[in-house]
Structure formats: C-alpha cells, structure tokens
Write a protein that holds these residues in place. Structure first.
Motif, short mmCIF file in Angstrom:
data_model
loop_
_atom_site.label_atom_id
_atom_site.label_comp_id
_atom_site.label_asym_id
_atom_site.label_seq_id
_atom_site.Cartn_x
_atom_site.Cartn_y
_atom_site.Cartn_z
N HIS A 179 0.87 -1.17 0.00
CA HIS A 179 0.00 0.00 0.00
C HIS A 179 0.91 1.22 0.00
CE1 HIS A 179 -2.73 3.12 1.48
NE2 HIS A 179 -3.73 2.34 1.12
N ALA A 181 0.94 3.85 1.60
CA ALA A 181 1.20 4.45 2.92
C ALA A 181 1.95 3.52 3.86
CB ALA A 181 -0.12 4.88 3.57
N GLU A 252 -3.71 1.41 14.68
CA GLU A 252 -4.54 2.62 14.57
C GLU A 252 -4.42 3.48 15.82
OE1 GLU A 252 -9.14 4.04 13.71
OE2 GLU A 252 -8.75 1.94 14.27
N ASP A 264 -3.58 11.99 7.02
CA ASP A 264 -4.78 11.67 6.26
C ASP A 264 -4.74 10.29 5.64
OD1 ASP A 264 -5.75 14.19 6.86
OD2 ASP A 264 -5.01 15.11 5.01
N ALA A 265 -3.55 9.77 5.38
CA ALA A 265 -3.44 8.48 4.69
C ALA A 265 -3.87 7.31 5.56
CB ALA A 265 -2.02 8.27 4.20
N ASP A 267 -6.62 6.58 7.30
CA ASP A 267 -7.96 6.03 7.13
C ASP A 267 -8.05 5.11 5.92
OD1 ASP A 267 -8.95 7.30 9.38
OD2 ASP A 267 -9.71 9.04 8.29
N ASP A 268 -7.46 5.53 4.81
CA ASP A 268 -7.49 4.69 3.61
C ASP A 268 -6.68 3.42 3.83
OD1 ASP A 268 -8.03 4.38 0.61
OD2 ASP A 268 -5.83 4.18 0.72
N TRP A 269 -5.53 3.54 4.50
CA TRP A 269 -4.70 2.36 4.76
C TRP A 269 -5.47 1.35 5.62
CZ3 TRP A 269 -2.59 -0.20 8.96
CH2 TRP A 269 -1.52 -1.07 8.69
N ALA A 271 -8.77 1.07 6.09
CA ALA A 271 -9.92 0.52 5.37
C ALA A 271 -9.47 -0.57 4.40
CB ALA A 271 -10.64 1.63 4.63
N SER A 272 -8.37 -0.31 3.69
CA SER A 272 -7.86 -1.30 2.76
C SER A 272 -7.43 -2.57 3.47
CB SER A 272 -6.68 -0.69 1.99
OG SER A 272 -6.09 -1.66 1.13
N ARG A 273 -6.69 -2.43 4.56
CA ARG A 273 -6.20 -3.60 5.29
C ARG A 273 -7.34 -4.40 5.91
NH1 ARG A 273 -1.96 -4.17 2.41
NH2 ARG A 273 -0.11 -2.96 2.97
N GLU A 275 -10.44 -4.58 4.84
CA GLU A 275 -11.11 -5.28 3.75
C GLU A 275 -10.33 -6.52 3.34
OE1 GLU A 275 -11.54 -2.45 0.64
OE2 GLU A 275 -13.08 -1.26 1.70
#
Length: 299
Positions: A179, A181, A252, A264-265, A267-269, A271-273, A275
């Motif tokens: 990823h 990030a 987290e 900011d990165a 939250d996306d990291w 969510a991806s992990r 999932e």
C-alpha cells in the motif's frame, strides 16, 4: 464473554507456535532435564508477563518441562489475565487430555505434576524479591519493559538457572499486498513504540547486545521467531483473522496517538487492510528474536 485482549492472547497462540525457534526449545528441554536431575526438590519456574497461561500449556504440549514435580509461578501485571489462567488451563486440559485440578491449581500429565501459582504484579518488582528459580520465562516481554531491569529479572534465578526470552520485537513490520502508505504507517507505529516508557522498536538488537555483555549470565543461543500470518486455502488458520484485526486496531491507536488528525493516509490504509482481512487476502509479518541463556553468578 471473553475479554477482547484475552481473545487476542488465545488467537496468537497458533501464531507463536509457528514462530518460536524450535532449536532453542529443544535445547531448553534438554537443559531443564539435566537441571531437574541435579536438583533436589521441585523444579521452579517463574514466568513474567504470563498472560492467560498459553506458554505453560505449550511447555506441556511440547514436553519442555521435565518429569517430576514443578512449581510454576505465573506473574502478570494485569489481574484480569491471571484471573483467567485457571479457566484457560481447564479448557485446554479438557481438549488435550490433560488433568487440571484446583486448590491448588495443578496440571498433571504422565509422570509430571505442575503446581501453578498465579500472581498479579509488576514482573520486575516481583523478581526483585525472588530467588532460587531454575527457569525464568518472559515471552514478548523485553520490548515493552525497561530493559535496565534485566539484571533484576535475572537475579531471580538460582546459580546455573536458565532464562528464555522468546518473541522479542526486532524492528520490522510488513503487510502485503503493498500500500502506498506502508512506510509512513510503519514509521509512525515504531515512533509510538519508541516514545513509550521501556518501549523500543529495535528492542531485539538492544537485548542481544545487553545479554552478550551482561555480568553474571551467559547467552547460550539466539534464534529468529518471526510472526508470519497468511491465508491458507482461502482462509486464516484458527482465530488468526481476529489476531490481525487486533493488530490493525493496535496500529490505529498508536498512530493516532502520535499524529492526531494530521495523517490523512491512515484512514485509507486501515480501510484497505481491514477489507483484505475480511477477504482473507492480507499477509502480515514481523521480525522477532528468541534468547536462551544461563545464570553464571555463584556457579
């Protein structure tokens, strides 16, 4: 209902089983057998950071503890963990065909009888008033406690007694697939470790250096015990999906404590992990070290 952290301790049992350096375990088994043969009375074991008792169960399952009488003192700073040890051992015993009885808490298997004392206390403080132990165990311990207390811990050993410090974090955290990030998350996660009292994202290197130079003890062997968690045939083994979710929650909390809302990165990291865990696609690995040695003062 199982406490979330205690469920994590249960879930990581299979992860630790794969990770532990079996060469060191085999050496420890032999050394304890020799020690028991040369010792009058029961073999005495002190485990610091014992959690809910998974290491004791592993020692029995893997035949690490010698035949005869053993006195096993399980110390953990969290009273909820020590309170859970009898229940965990009874459940494990029922599944493994091992007899576990109460008052006193005792594990019986074959020609081995292990009497277990549970103590809710700071491990270093407890060790400061202890002595005469034949084995000191501290799994996943030396990367979260002040290592200036290492001589105090080892002072609980009788002359010629052994220490075993497995699963000591060695400074690498990896997730796959990659990823963008990853490096930023890892850097902030390790920064949080370094800021905690006694914490160190490079603890394995520091422990190796200290044990190599420590007066009154010798370092017998060092081995790798990397955690590797991955899906097998489309699913994670045992309860290891929960283990991964706990790791992500821990990261987290740590990263947010360091960065607040300025990263900011994250939250996306996350969510991806998460999932990827749900889809059984995430691979997680960390570098760790196991240490085995012997007290030489007074020998």
């Amino acid at each position: 209902m199982t406490d979330p952290f205690q469920r994590y301790l249960r879930a990581k049992r299979t992860v630790d089983d794969r990770a532990l350096d079996r060469r060191l375990v085999q050496t420890l088994r032999g050394r304890l057998g020799d020690r028991a043969a040369d010792t009058d009375g029961p073999l005495r074991v002190l485990e610091v950071g014992a959690g809910i008792g998974t290491m004791l169960a592993r020692f029995v399952d893997w035949g690490v503890l010698p035949a005869g009488d053993v006195r096993y003192t399980a110390v953990d700073i969290e009273a909820a963990n020590t309170a859970a040890i009898p229940g965990f051992l009874r459940e494990w015993g029922a599944d493994s065909g091992v007899t576990v009885t109460d008052a006193p808490l005792t594990v019986k298997t074959g020609d081995r009888r292990i009497e277990v004392e549970t103590v809710a206390a700071d491990g270093v403080a407890y060790a400061a008033d202890a002595d005469g132990y034949d084995l000191l165990v501290g799994a996943a311990l030396l990367d979260i406690v002040d290592r200036d207390g290492l001589p105090t811990l080892l002072g609980a050993l009788a002359p010629g007694g052994h220490y075993y410090f497995p699963i000591t974090f060695g400074g690498a955290t990896r997730f796959r697939p990659r990823h963008p990030a990853d490096r930023a998350v890892e850097a902030r996660y390790h920064d949080h470790m370094d800021r905690k009292p006694g914490g160190d994202s490079r603890a394995g290197d520091d422990v190796l250096d200290r044990l190599q130079r420590l007066d009154g003890a010798t370092l017998t062997a060092v081995g790798g015990s990397d955690w590797v968690v991955r899906p097998v045939d489309g699913a994670y083994p045992a309860d290891e999906a929960y283990f991964l979710r706990h790791i992500l929650d821990t990261i987290e909390g740590a990263v947010r404590e360091v960065t607040g809302d300025d990263f900011d990165a994250l939250d996306d990291w996350l969510a991806s992990r998460r999932e990827q865990v749900a889809a059984a696609e995430l691979l997680y690995a960390t570098h760790q070290l196991d240490f085995l040695g012997r007290a030489t003062r007074g020998v």
